[in-house]
Each structure stands twice: as C-alpha cells, then as structure tokens.
Design a protein around this motif. Sequence first.
Motif, PDB file in Angstrom:
ATOM      1  N   PHE A  16       0.810  -1.215   0.000  1.00 21.39           N
ATOM      2  CA  PHE A  16       0.000   0.000   0.000  1.00 21.39           C
ATOM      3  C   PHE A  16       0.842   1.262   0.000  1.00 21.39           C
ATOM      4  O   PHE A  16       1.736   1.437   0.853  1.00 21.39           O
ATOM      5  CB  PHE A  16      -0.903   0.028   1.247  1.00 21.39           C
ATOM      6  CG  PHE A  16      -1.983  -1.003   1.240  1.00 21.39           C
ATOM      7  CD1 PHE A  16      -3.283  -0.675   0.899  1.00 21.39           C
ATOM      8  CD2 PHE A  16      -1.697  -2.331   1.573  1.00 21.39           C
ATOM      9  CE1 PHE A  16      -4.285  -1.634   0.883  1.00 21.39           C
ATOM     10  CE2 PHE A  16      -2.694  -3.298   1.563  1.00 21.39           C
ATOM     11  CZ  PHE A  16      -3.990  -2.944   1.222  1.00 21.39           C
ATOM     12  N   ASP A  17       0.528   2.146  -0.955  1.00 26.00           N
ATOM     13  CA  ASP A  17       0.955   3.525  -0.804  1.00 26.00           C
ATOM     14  C   ASP A  17       0.257   4.061   0.440  1.00 26.00           C
ATOM     15  O   ASP A  17      -0.825   3.598   0.797  1.00 26.00           O
ATOM     16  CB  ASP A  17       0.551   4.326  -2.040  1.00 26.00           C
ATOM     17  CG  ASP A  17       0.787   5.810  -1.862  1.00 26.00           C
ATOM     18  OD1 ASP A  17       1.970   6.202  -1.747  1.00 26.00           O
ATOM     19  OD2 ASP A  17      -0.196   6.566  -1.801  1.00 26.00           O
ATOM     20  N   THR A  21      -3.476   7.640   0.288  1.00 25.47           N
ATOM     21  CA  THR A  21      -4.183   6.391   0.005  1.00 25.47           C
ATOM     22  C   THR A  21      -4.786   5.798   1.266  1.00 25.47           C
ATOM     23  O   THR A  21      -5.969   5.455   1.311  1.00 25.47           O
ATOM     24  CB  THR A  21      -3.240   5.369  -0.653  1.00 25.47           C
ATOM     25  OG1 THR A  21      -2.724   5.913  -1.874  1.00 25.47           O
ATOM     26  CG2 THR A  21      -3.960   4.054  -0.942  1.00 25.47           C
ATOM     27  N   SER A 111     -10.186   2.933   6.191  1.00 24.69           N
ATOM     28  CA  SER A 111      -8.871   2.286   6.097  1.00 24.69           C
ATOM     29  C   SER A 111      -8.683   1.132   7.067  1.00 24.69           C
ATOM     30  O   SER A 111      -8.249   0.040   6.679  1.00 24.69           O
ATOM     31  CB  SER A 111      -7.754   3.319   6.283  1.00 24.69           C
ATOM     32  OG  SER A 111      -7.693   4.207   5.192  1.00 24.69           O
ATOM     33  N   SER A 128       5.952   2.787   0.963  1.00 24.42           N
ATOM     34  CA  SER A 128       5.855   4.241   1.049  1.00 24.42           C
ATOM     35  C   SER A 128       7.226   4.871   0.958  1.00 24.42           C
ATOM     36  O   SER A 128       8.234   4.250   1.305  1.00 24.42           O
ATOM     37  CB  SER A 128       5.205   4.623   2.391  1.00 24.42           C
ATOM     38  OG  SER A 128       5.250   6.017   2.613  1.00 24.42           O
ATOM     39  N   ALA A 183      -3.000   1.972  -4.493  1.00 23.78           N
ATOM     40  CA  ALA A 183      -2.635   3.384  -4.395  1.00 23.78           C
ATOM     41  C   ALA A 183      -3.732   4.271  -4.948  1.00 23.78           C
ATOM     42  O   ALA A 183      -4.573   3.828  -5.744  1.00 23.78           O
ATOM     43  CB  ALA A 183      -1.321   3.654  -5.137  1.00 23.78           C
ATOM     44  N   ALA A 184      -3.688   5.533  -4.551  1.00 26.45           N
ATOM     45  CA  ALA A 184      -4.628   6.546  -5.038  1.00 26.45           C
ATOM     46  C   ALA A 184      -3.971   7.471  -6.049  1.00 26.45           C
ATOM     47  O   ALA A 184      -4.486   8.549  -6.325  1.00 26.45           O
ATOM     48  CB  ALA A 184      -5.179   7.354  -3.858  1.00 26.45           C
ATOM     49  N   HIS A 185      -2.808   7.034  -6.593  1.00 29.23           N
ATOM     50  CA  HIS A 185      -2.032   7.882  -7.498  1.00 29.23           C
ATOM     51  C   HIS A 185      -1.643   7.077  -8.733  1.00 29.23           C
ATOM     52  O   HIS A 185      -0.946   6.068  -8.640  1.00 29.23           O
ATOM     53  CB  HIS A 185      -0.776   8.398  -6.772  1.00 29.23           C
ATOM     54  CG  HIS A 185      -1.089   9.020  -5.447  1.00 29.23           C
ATOM     55  ND1 HIS A 185      -0.714   8.437  -4.255  1.00 29.23           N
ATOM     56  CD2 HIS A 185      -1.776  10.149  -5.135  1.00 29.23           C
ATOM     57  CE1 HIS A 185      -1.146   9.197  -3.254  1.00 29.23           C
ATOM     58  NE2 HIS A 185      -1.792  10.233  -3.767  1.00 29.23           N
ATOM     59  N   TYR A 201      -6.450   0.782  -8.021  1.00 30.54           N
ATOM     60  CA  TYR A 201      -6.624   2.212  -7.752  1.00 30.54           C
ATOM     61  C   TYR A 201      -7.748   2.397  -6.731  1.00 30.54           C
ATOM     62  O   TYR A 201      -8.808   1.775  -6.834  1.00 30.54           O
ATOM     63  CB  TYR A 201      -6.981   2.955  -9.038  1.00 30.54           C
ATOM     64  CG  TYR A 201      -7.191   4.444  -8.849  1.00 30.54           C
ATOM     65  CD1 TYR A 201      -6.097   5.299  -8.747  1.00 30.54           C
ATOM     66  CD2 TYR A 201      -8.461   4.985  -8.763  1.00 30.54           C
ATOM     67  CE1 TYR A 201      -6.278   6.670  -8.578  1.00 30.54           C
ATOM     68  CE2 TYR A 201      -8.652   6.343  -8.595  1.00 30.54           C
ATOM     69  CZ  TYR A 201      -7.555   7.180  -8.499  1.00 30.54           C
ATOM     70  OH  TYR A 201      -7.745   8.534  -8.318  1.00 30.54           O
ATOM     71  N   VAL A 202      -7.491   3.252  -5.744  1.00 30.68           N
ATOM     72  CA  VAL A 202      -8.499   3.575  -4.729  1.00 30.68           C
ATOM     73  C   VAL A 202      -8.836   5.057  -4.839  1.00 30.68           C
ATOM     74  O   VAL A 202      -7.932   5.907  -4.840  1.00 30.68           O
ATOM     75  CB  VAL A 202      -7.999   3.240  -3.309  1.00 30.68           C
ATOM     76  CG1 VAL A 202      -9.046   3.627  -2.274  1.00 30.68           C
ATOM     77  CG2 VAL A 202      -7.673   1.758  -3.196  1.00 30.68           C
ATOM     78  N   ARG A 204      -9.613   8.621  -3.831  1.00 28.38           N
ATOM     79  CA  ARG A 204      -9.514   9.548  -2.691  1.00 28.38           C
ATOM     80  C   ARG A 204      -9.771  10.948  -3.254  1.00 28.38           C
ATOM     81  O   ARG A 204      -8.861  11.750  -3.421  1.00 28.38           O
ATOM     82  CB  ARG A 204      -8.140   9.452  -2.025  1.00 28.38           C
ATOM     83  CG  ARG A 204      -7.826   8.105  -1.395  1.00 28.38           C
ATOM     84  CD  ARG A 204      -8.851   7.699  -0.343  1.00 28.38           C
ATOM     85  NE  ARG A 204      -8.470   6.479   0.368  1.00 28.38           N
ATOM     86  CZ  ARG A 204      -9.311   5.745   1.099  1.00 28.38           C
ATOM     87  NH1 ARG A 204     -10.593   6.085   1.183  1.00 28.38           N
ATOM     88  NH2 ARG A 204      -8.888   4.665   1.721  1.00 28.38           N
ATOM     89  N   GLU A 207      -8.377  14.108  -1.402  1.00 23.92           N
ATOM     90  CA  GLU A 207      -7.014  14.064  -0.853  1.00 23.92           C
ATOM     91  C   GLU A 207      -6.479  15.460  -0.587  1.00 23.92           C
ATOM     92  O   GLU A 207      -5.764  15.686   0.403  1.00 23.92           O
ATOM     93  CB  GLU A 207      -6.073  13.336  -1.821  1.00 23.92           C
ATOM     94  CG  GLU A 207      -4.633  13.323  -1.329  1.00 23.92           C
ATOM     95  CD  GLU A 207      -3.653  12.629  -2.247  1.00 23.92           C
ATOM     96  OE1 GLU A 207      -2.447  12.627  -1.922  1.00 23.92           O
ATOM     97  OE2 GLU A 207      -4.084  12.090  -3.296  1.00 23.92           O
TER      98      GLU A 207
END
Length: 238
Positions: A16-17, A21, A111, A128, A183-185, A201-202, A204, A207
């Motif tokens: 996980f990022d 995220t 989360s 990370s 990740a959200a990126h 992809y999640v 957010r 953010e």
Amino acid sequence: MSVPTDLASSVRVLAFDIFGTVVDWHGSIVQEMAQLHPEVDGGAFARAWREGYKPAMARVMSGELGWTRIDDLHRMILDDILPRFGLAGLAEAERAHINHVWHRLHPWMDSVEGLTRLKRRYTICTLSNGNIGLLTNMAKSAGLPWDCILSAEVFRAYKPDPATYLGVARVFDLAPGQVMLVAAHHEDLAGARACGLRTAYVERQFEFGTSDPKDVSPQPGNDLHCESLVALADVLGA
C-alpha cells in the motif's frame, strides 16, 4: 465488480501507498494547524508543504543530496515555508513537533476496517516513501494492522524507482505478478505495472481537501478500481 478468480488467488501480497491512500495528510495537517496556529490558512499550509515533496526527492534522486529520510526532507520543506505563513519565529521544539505531524496522520474512515479484512486473506505491507520510524509511529497512532512495514528507506530508493516495487517481491520471494500495489495515485501505479506488479486504484477524491477535489475517473491498465479499501476487500473476497 467481477474479479477474475486467478487474480484474487494469484496475488499473495498487497503493498500500500500510504500518504493520501491510507491516511488523510491534508485533513490531518489542517486539523493540527487549527489547534496550534488558527491564524494560518491550514489548507494552504498543507498544500504548500506537500508541494515541496517531489522537488525535495528529486534532489536526492539526482545525487544533489545524499540519501535523506522523508522526515528530514519534510523538515527542510517546513523550514522553507514557515516564513510564508508568518511563522518564521517558531522555536526548534515547535518546529520539531509540527514536523512530526506526518507521524500522527489520521486514517481515512474506511482504512482500518478495509485493511483488517484484507489482512485475513493476504499479507499486507506498506510501500511508502516515508521512513520506517515515521510509518511505525503512524501505524501505532492510527491503528493500522500491517504485517510488515516496507519503505523507500529499506531499498534506499524512492518510488517510482523500480527497486522499490521489485524490492517487495524480493522480500517475500515472490514473482512481481504475485504482488499488488494499492494506491490513489496513477503515477505510482504506472511505475508498479511497468515492473510487472498488479495494481488497484483507490478513489480519494478529497485528498487535497473538499475545496479541491481530484479527478478519480478510471484509467486503463489497472486491474482494479475501487471507491475505498472496504470496497477493495469486497471485490477480493476478504
């Protein structure tokens, strides 16, 4: 969403990022600044601090700076932006306290539940650019149930360097395709895909705060696209 059985069963590790995220860096910094310095625009402060992140890492990756932990890069950026917000006179103790806000970031509402469920079926770890001490303190503070904490510090390379993504597979003695980056990126996910990892992809959307929503439209290439980590757990049958 229908997920191919081979995807859910072939993946062994979810990496996980973290910033954006799993945890809400913007909202957490805004909240702390409201308590410490209510005269400061906390949203602008949070964004200015984060904007210095990639340029600071670029100095390390180019060789201009030697290997530098994110804690130390965050402090360099902080010292640079404080005068812009009328905080040039802060003493060392308060600067150090503010800098460690990154250790105290709050998780998104989904989360902990999502990670707890995913942990039942998969090994879950961080991947990370944050340093190990930061990520460990954050996990304790936020109740994040990692099986393992991996960081750019372990590989002495920042994402999207292939050493980070492939490093996760090597740590667990797996093929890259048995690891999924969450990740959200999209830039992060593209780096992982280029190394053979699966990607999720999640969304957010907030953010960067509710006043600056992100485009969270699906992009081609990712194996999965989910609204939250709870939704990811649903999709993967965890």
